[in-house]
Design an enzyme around this catalytic site. Structure first.
Site, PDB file in Angstrom:
ATOM      1  N   SER A   1       0.825  -1.212   0.000  1.00 30.08           N
ATOM      2  CA  SER A   1       0.000   0.000   0.000  1.00 30.08           C
ATOM      3  C   SER A   1       0.862   1.267   0.000  1.00 30.08           C
ATOM      4  O   SER A   1       1.869   1.356   0.697  1.00 30.08           O
ATOM      5  CB  SER A   1      -0.897  -0.010   1.237  1.00 30.08           C
ATOM      6  OG  SER A   1      -1.730   1.125   1.242  1.00 30.08           O
TER       7      SER A   1
ATOM      8  N   GLY B   1       0.758  11.206   5.075  1.00 30.84           N
ATOM      9  CA  GLY B   1      -0.402  11.564   5.907  1.00 30.84           C
ATOM     10  C   GLY B   1      -1.723  11.067   5.342  1.00 30.84           C
ATOM     11  O   GLY B   1      -2.765  11.697   5.517  1.00 30.84           O
ATOM     12  N   LEU B   2      -1.668   9.920   4.670  1.00 33.97           N
ATOM     13  CA  LEU B   2      -2.878   9.285   4.126  1.00 33.97           C
ATOM     14  C   LEU B   2      -3.696  10.226   3.227  1.00 33.97           C
ATOM     15  O   LEU B   2      -4.922  10.305   3.320  1.00 33.97           O
ATOM     16  CB  LEU B   2      -3.759   8.712   5.249  1.00 33.97           C
ATOM     17  CG  LEU B   2      -3.138   7.608   6.101  1.00 33.97           C
ATOM     18  CD1 LEU B   2      -4.168   7.051   7.080  1.00 33.97           C
ATOM     19  CD2 LEU B   2      -2.577   6.481   5.239  1.00 33.97           C
TER      20      LEU B   2
ATOM     21  N   CYS C   1      -0.249   3.384  10.608  1.00 31.46           N
ATOM     22  CA  CYS C   1       0.362   4.509   9.904  1.00 31.46           C
ATOM     23  C   CYS C   1       1.015   5.462  10.902  1.00 31.46           C
ATOM     24  O   CYS C   1       0.350   5.950  11.823  1.00 31.46           O
ATOM     25  CB  CYS C   1      -0.672   5.262   9.074  1.00 31.46           C
ATOM     26  SG  CYS C   1       0.082   6.595   8.120  1.00 31.46           S
TER      27      CYS C   1
HETATM   28  C1  LIG Z   1       5.593   6.716   0.053  1.00 28.18           C
HETATM   29  C2  LIG Z   1       4.999   5.639   0.909  1.00 28.18           C
HETATM   30  C3  LIG Z   1       3.639   5.648   1.183  1.00 28.18           C
HETATM   31  C4  LIG Z   1       3.063   4.656   1.968  1.00 28.18           C
HETATM   32  N1  LIG Z   1       1.726   4.666   2.208  1.00 28.18           N
HETATM   33  C5  LIG Z   1       1.148   3.653   2.901  1.00 28.18           C
HETATM   34  C6  LIG Z   1      -0.253   3.594   3.066  1.00 28.18           C
HETATM   35  O1  LIG Z   1      -1.022   4.436   2.577  1.00 28.18           O
HETATM   36  N2  LIG Z   1      -0.758   2.560   3.795  1.00 28.18           N
HETATM   37  C7  LIG Z   1       0.028   1.574   4.342  1.00 28.18           C
HETATM   38  O2  LIG Z   1      -0.498   0.652   4.962  1.00 28.18           O
HETATM   39  N3  LIG Z   1       1.369   1.604   4.172  1.00 28.18           N
HETATM   40  C8  LIG Z   1       1.933   2.605   3.469  1.00 28.18           C
HETATM   41  N4  LIG Z   1       3.286   2.616   3.286  1.00 28.18           N
HETATM   42  C9  LIG Z   1       4.101   1.553   3.896  1.00 28.18           C
HETATM   43  C10 LIG Z   1       4.396   0.419   2.911  1.00 28.18           C
HETATM   44  O3  LIG Z   1       3.217  -0.200   2.462  1.00 28.18           O
HETATM   45  C11 LIG Z   1       5.300  -0.632   3.570  1.00 28.18           C
HETATM   46  O4  LIG Z   1       4.631  -1.222   4.655  1.00 28.18           O
HETATM   47  C12 LIG Z   1       6.614  -0.054   4.067  1.00 28.18           C
HETATM   48  O5  LIG Z   1       7.086   0.952   3.204  1.00 28.18           O
HETATM   49  C13 LIG Z   1       7.704  -1.114   4.255  1.00 28.18           C
HETATM   50  O6  LIG Z   1       7.971  -1.775   3.048  1.00 28.18           O
HETATM   51  P1  LIG Z   1       9.171  -1.336   2.033  1.00 28.18           P
HETATM   52  O7  LIG Z   1      10.406  -1.186   2.853  1.00 28.18           O
HETATM   53  O8  LIG Z   1       9.231  -2.412   1.020  1.00 28.18           O
HETATM   54  O9  LIG Z   1       8.733  -0.026   1.453  1.00 28.18           O
HETATM   55  C14 LIG Z   1       3.879   3.614   2.508  1.00 28.18           C
HETATM   56  C15 LIG Z   1       5.237   3.600   2.207  1.00 28.18           C
HETATM   57  C16 LIG Z   1       5.801   4.580   1.418  1.00 28.18           C
HETATM   58  C17 LIG Z   1       7.270   4.522   1.108  1.00 28.18           C
END
Ligand SMILES: Cc1cc2nc3c(=O)[nH]c(=O)nc-3n(C[C@H](O)[C@H](O)[C@H](O)COP(=O)(O)O)c2cc1C
Length: 292
Positions: free
Chosen positions: A31, A82-83, A140
């Site tokens: 996400s 910030g969603l 979040c």
């Molecule tokens: C720019 C950005 C936006 C994100 N937005 C959300 C979100 O809306 N909802 C959510 O559950 N996680 C969100 N995440 C978290 C990711 O889904 C994930 O859990 C986290 O980044 C760890 O995985 P990664 O290291 O592969 O990025 C966001 C991450 C990033 C980098």
């Protein structure tokens, strides 16, 4: 033809089950890192993904946080989006029909500021075409003012249970690593009726412009993601694997098949690719291809 010279082609069945949710393969996209999928359609064969988790949606539109919202760090990135989203009604009208048409299961990520918000979202989305499951974003780090469902085990159990009663689709509870004992929250989510856990959301962090004597993110703090957090995510998967029996979806710093295998060996049933989508948009599909 010499049969021995040409070994049979094996059609690997990579399908996995997250409780009641059956996925064609265990490689999903996380996400917030894949938009609502349409943005990635020119780069990725979306139908080959094991699942798509679009950006978290809320009951009402949210403008998100002040800039800057993303900062590159030594081994990852910080974000404090910030969603930012247009709310559930706009999602259902503009994005869900597209997600439903893709052939890959869409797991809809939802967040609420209180118990009623989560239940409302579950009722609103329940049974709509294209909603394969819900992922409860109780983790979040970039929103304040709401109840912290991800850090208080009893609050987590109650919200999962409330959503469980409000809908019939499978539920994944996405947990935060920003707690002292993540296994306690995992146990609570399982007790509330979660079909699976998603581990982990980002790690609370900060970047500082020392010359300007200020934090670089508009919201001061943000969530660290990418390669820097893979060891933390693996540790969380390990601790929760000992504590619960429901399936775990590992996420945190996964960019290659080796990263993915580390999570599977540690006890994850499926994985999500997040930050890697920004620097190598084909990372998820490459992992699927190498697994076949
Ligand atoms: C720019 C950005 C936006 C994100 N937005 C959300 C979100 O809306 N909802 C959510 O559950 N996680 C969100 N995440 C978290 C990711 O889904 C994930 O859990 C986290 O980044 C760890 O995985 P990664 O290291 O592969 O990025 C966001 C991450 C990033 C980098």
């Amino acid at each position: 033809m010499n049969q021995e010279a040409s070994p049979p082609v094996v059609q690997a069945d990579l399908s996995v089950s997250l409780g009641r949710l059956r996925l064609p393969n265990p490689v999903l996209v996380a996400s917030g890192t894949f938009g609502y999928a349409r943005e990635m359609a020119g780069l990725v064969d979306l139908a080959r993904l094991g699942g798509i988790v679009p950006k978290t949606i809320t009951r009402l539109p949210r403008p998100g946080n002040a800039p800057w919202r993303t900062i590159e760090t030594a081994a990852g990135m910080l974000n404090s989006i910030g969603l930012d989203n247009d709310g559930v009604d706009a999602f259902i009208e503009h994005h869900l029909p597209y997600l439903a048409s893709l052939g890959a299961p869409a797991i809809i990520s939802v967040a609420g500021k209180d118990f009623e918000d989560f239940v409302f979202l579950a009722e609103r989305l329940n049974g709509l075409p294209g909603v394969a499951a819900l992922e409860l974003n109780v983790s979040c780090p970039n929103v304040s003012g709401g109840v912290d469902f991800g850090t208080d085990p009893e609050m987590c159990r109650r919200v999962v249970q409330g959503v469980r009663k409000a809908c019939s689709v499978p539920i994944l509870a996405k947990l935060t690593p920003n707690v002292s004992r993540i296994a306690d929250v995992a146990i609570a989510a399982e007790a509330g009726g979660a079909d699976a856990l998603t581990l982990i959301n980002t790690c609370l962090g900060m970047a500082v412009d020392w010359r300007g004597r200020r934090s670089m993110l508009g919201n001061v703090m943000g969530g660290l993601s990418g390669p820097a957090i893979k060891p933390i995510a693996l540790r969380c998967v390990h601790q929760c694997r000992q504590a619960v029996s429901i399936p775990i979806v590992g996420v945190g710093g996964i960019a290659t098949i080796d990263d993915a295998m580390e999570f599977f060996i540690t006890g994850a049933t499926a994985i999500q690719v997040g930050t890697a989508n920004f620097f190598r948009p084909t990372a998820s599909i490459e992992i699927v291809g190498l697994a076949l």
